[in-house]
Enzyme design. Structure first.
Site, mmCIF file in Angstrom:
data_model
loop_
_atom_site.group_PDB
_atom_site.id
_atom_site.type_symbol
_atom_site.label_atom_id
_atom_site.label_comp_id
_atom_site.label_asym_id
_atom_site.label_seq_id
_atom_site.Cartn_x
_atom_site.Cartn_y
_atom_site.Cartn_z
ATOM 1 C CG PHE A 135 52.063 -49.937 -30.779
ATOM 2 C CD1 PHE A 135 52.439 -51.156 -30.328
ATOM 3 C CD2 PHE A 135 51.530 -48.788 -30.120
ATOM 4 C CE1 PHE A 135 51.696 -51.435 -28.928
ATOM 5 C CE2 PHE A 135 51.388 -49.062 -28.772
ATOM 6 C CZ PHE A 135 51.343 -50.230 -28.214
ATOM 7 C CG ASN A 157 58.862 -45.276 -36.385
ATOM 8 O OD1 ASN A 157 57.704 -44.599 -35.873
ATOM 9 N ND2 ASN A 157 59.059 -44.889 -37.446
ATOM 10 C CB VAL A 180 53.666 -44.772 -36.256
ATOM 11 C CG1 VAL A 180 53.359 -43.596 -35.905
ATOM 12 C CG2 VAL A 180 54.731 -44.738 -37.459
ATOM 13 C CD GLU A 181 57.926 -48.077 -39.069
ATOM 14 O OE1 GLU A 181 58.437 -49.255 -39.591
ATOM 15 O OE2 GLU A 181 58.762 -47.135 -39.586
ATOM 16 C CG MET A 182 57.835 -53.451 -35.338
ATOM 17 S SD MET A 182 59.132 -53.951 -36.293
ATOM 18 C CE MET A 182 59.587 -55.705 -34.933
#
Lengths: 390, 255
Positions: free
Chosen positions: A129, A169, A171-173
């Site tokens: 993200f 998460n 730092v992910e989606m």
């Protein structure tokens, strides 16, 4: 509006961040508890507004199908509560490429598990993200159905448990499960697809996980030159250098690679499914920068230990290691040839590796032979194809 | 050798910092700041000298790097064994000379500058390095191949570390004096270096002309040792008078 639609669902599903997942040692039990709690909540809620749906089954309802294992691989394990159905697989495939499962509708599972790169992203650390990066390398989804643990530190025990982690998460989606579910609910075609796969009822994160896992179980790749040589009786399938490399791979006094990247009698997963400290992720001062499996087990021998990755299709999945620190297969072989990086928790087997320059070249040649046939229907479904190719 | 020129300025730098010891006032709740030995520049002396080799001039054997073609390309020129480097006049290079005793009870400040070992042309540069306890050893890989440096320490903790092409430098420290730590590359068997770890700054490595120089030495009686990787060690008793410039020579005998 979204909040109003999902108010009660959120009580039941709760926000399952990867950390929350990690702490739940038995996720299956959590789900069972939720089933108990649900009727109570539903009863209370229905007394008030009368809109609450009854508890529902999240088991796929369609005709059960079998995914055939290719040459070199065993039958694909399928959990009893998430059988493979054509409808579940089709829905899971759509969800796998669905960007609405991320904040801002920019990322899908395929952003980091790109079918063009054998379901990896070719990066050292994945970009999530708003350009945020994690600390570990995106592993391939190919053949993940066989692994007893998911994630590099094994914090998920099944594909189902894994699937929802990256969605939430930060730092992910970076999107809560509630919002993901409500976005899907807003699309009539998804409501229909979920009902077709799971029967009448609401879309839940549980159904999302199960559908994605069903699709991922179709991402199986075998029948590589190695498989044709080893299990198919075709002695011309490997080059002489690759055959030498295979011998070094298995020789306990040389590479001893097969000690962890296992080759069985009738099939080869190229992973023992266990966790080892091979000295990756030791900084220049000799300190472990990522505790790996230890963060799950709190057992000292697990410090700096990470899951043995499969080596199938390894030529397609650079860069390597849990931190993406090694760029080429030659780098990987050289890393082992040098005995890795010393640290107090190093697996002693890594110290016993002895490889000549010729051995190293042959091993790289052998690793190139592990590229298998890829399933035909692994890419994005037709309706999202234009979106994905932007 | 390059080292000779490198070491001399290091000694000067070390000395410069030693001559202005920190006088930090120790508070009751903090560990007392170490009191470093104060060298008086007015009385400090110098030990200089030369190391010679007596015997049949050695013929260094060629080193075969063909098992790693990238090393052959990176080396530029034909590598030869450097375990015994003697020039035409019989001067012996790569001898580690250091004060073995006579400095007991004195604590010397650790230099903040690192000592660097480069891996260049699949070769350690320098081959012989001296470092102080607690000083940073910086290991650089300038090669297009992976190295795995392995100091085989016995008093200190042994370690090894993989360093691929383009990887950042490794920084390590040794916490105890140790003469000498053999260093190898776990991947390239021909790569050798030695590290001498001392708790003081009084050491040098003989250059290609066999010469060495140890500066800023407080006046006193010392045992000075010269170490050569194949020929062993020799010791001399040396007295440095106030502001004295003492000259000496070591002679190692070959076969």
């Amino acid at each position: 509006m979204e909040g109003g639609q999902t108010a009660v669902i959120s009580a039941a599903t709760a926000l399952r961040t990867p950390r929350a997942q990690a702490q739940a040692t038995k996720p299956a039990r959590c789900k069972r508890v939720l089933h108990f709690v649900f009727p109570v909540i539903a009863a209370i809620a229905s007394a008030g507004c009368g809109q609450q749906a009854p508890p529902q089954s999240d088991r796929p309802i369609g005709k059960i199908i079998t995914i055939e294992a290719p040459l070199g691989l065993p039958p694909i394990p399928v959990p009893a509560d998430d059988p493979e159905t054509a409808e579940g697989v089709e829905l899971g495939r759509r969800l796998f490429y669905e960007r609405r499962l991320s904040a801002g509708n920019v990322l899908s599972c395929a952003s980091c598990h790109n079918p063009q790169l054998c379901f990896t992203d070719g990066q050292k650390h994945s970009t999530g993200f708003q350009g945020k990066t994690g600390t570990r390398n995106a592993p391939t989804v190919m053949n993940a159905a066989y692994f007893p643990y998911q994630f590099w530190d094994g914090r998920a025990a099944s594909l189902e448990d894994q699937a929802a982690g990256p969605i939430a998460n930060p730092v992910e989606m970076n999107q809560t499960h509630d919002i993901s579910v409500s976005k899907l609910n807003a699309d009539p075609s998804y409501r229909a697809a979920f009902e077709k796969a799971f029967g009448p009822g609401r879309i839940t994160i549980n159904r999302v996980e199960k559908a994605i896992a069903s699709f991922e179980r179709t991402l199986i790749s075998g029948d590589s030159p190695f498989d044709r040589y080893q299990f198919g009786g075709d002695k011309t399938a490997l080059s002489p250098a690759a055959i030498r490399g295979l011998a070094i791979f298995r020789d306990q006094s040389k590479g001893n690679c097969a000690a962890c990247h296992t080759i069985g009698q009738n099939y080869a997963l190229f992973t023992d499914g266990k966790f080892h400290n091979i000295g990756v992720g030791v900084d220049g001062e000799g300190n472990l920068v990522d505790q790996g499996r230890y963060s799950e087990t709190k057992l000292d021998p697990d410090r700096g230990a990470f899951k043995t990755p499969t080596l199938r299709n390894v030529a397609l999945t650079a860069p390597y290691m849990h931190d993406g620190s090694l760029k080429t297969l030659r780098d990987v072989v050289d890393f082992y040839a040098g005995g890795g990086n010393s640290n107090p928790y190093l697996d002693p087997k890594t110290r016993e590796i002895k490889l000549s320059a010729q051995d190293r070249a042959d091993l790289v040649e052998f690793l190139q032979s592990l590229t298998g046939k890829l399933p035909a229907d692994a890419g994005p479904p037709a309706e999202t194809r234009t979106e994905q190719s932007e | 050798m390059k080292l000779h020129t490198v070491f001399f300025p290091i000694c000067c730098v070390v000395f410069g910092s030693c001559s202005t010891p920190a006088h930090k006032e120790a508070k009751s709740d903090a560990a007392p700041a170490p009191v470093y030995f104060k060298i008086d520049p007015a009385t400090a002396g110098t030990l200089a000298g030369v190391v010679r080799f007596k015997g049949a001039k050695p013929h260094p054997k060629p080193v075969d790097m063909t098992s790693d073609p990238a090393c052959v390309d990176a080396h530029h020129g034909k590598p030869h064994d450097e375990s015994l480097v003697v020039d035409a006049k019989g001067d012996l290079a790569n001898v580690f000379i250091y004060v073995k005793s006579g400095l007991e009870g004195r604590k010397f400040e650790t230099p903040s500058d690192p000592v660097t070992i480069d891996q260049q042309g699949c070769w350690f540069e320098p081959r012989i390095a001296g470092i102080q306890v607690g000083q940073t050893l910086k290991v650089v890989n300038s090669d297009p191949v992976t190295h795995n440096i392995h100091p085989m320490a016995e008093v200190n903790r042994a370690w090894n570390h993989s360093q691929g092409a383009g990887d950042p430098p490794i920084s390590r420290k040794f916490l105890k004096p140790e003469i000498m730590i053999p260093v190898k590359c776990n991947i390239h068997s021909w790569m050798h270096a030695y590290i001498g770890v001392l708790d003081h700054p009084y050491f040098a490595v003989s250059g290609n002309d066999g010469k060495f120089r140890i500066s800023n030495l407080p006046p006193g009686d010392y045992v000075v040792e010269a170490w050569q990787e194949k020929l062993g060690t020799q010791q001399q008793k040396i007295t440095i008078p106030p502001s004295g410039a003492v000259e000496t020579a070591f002679t190692f005998k070959g076969e």
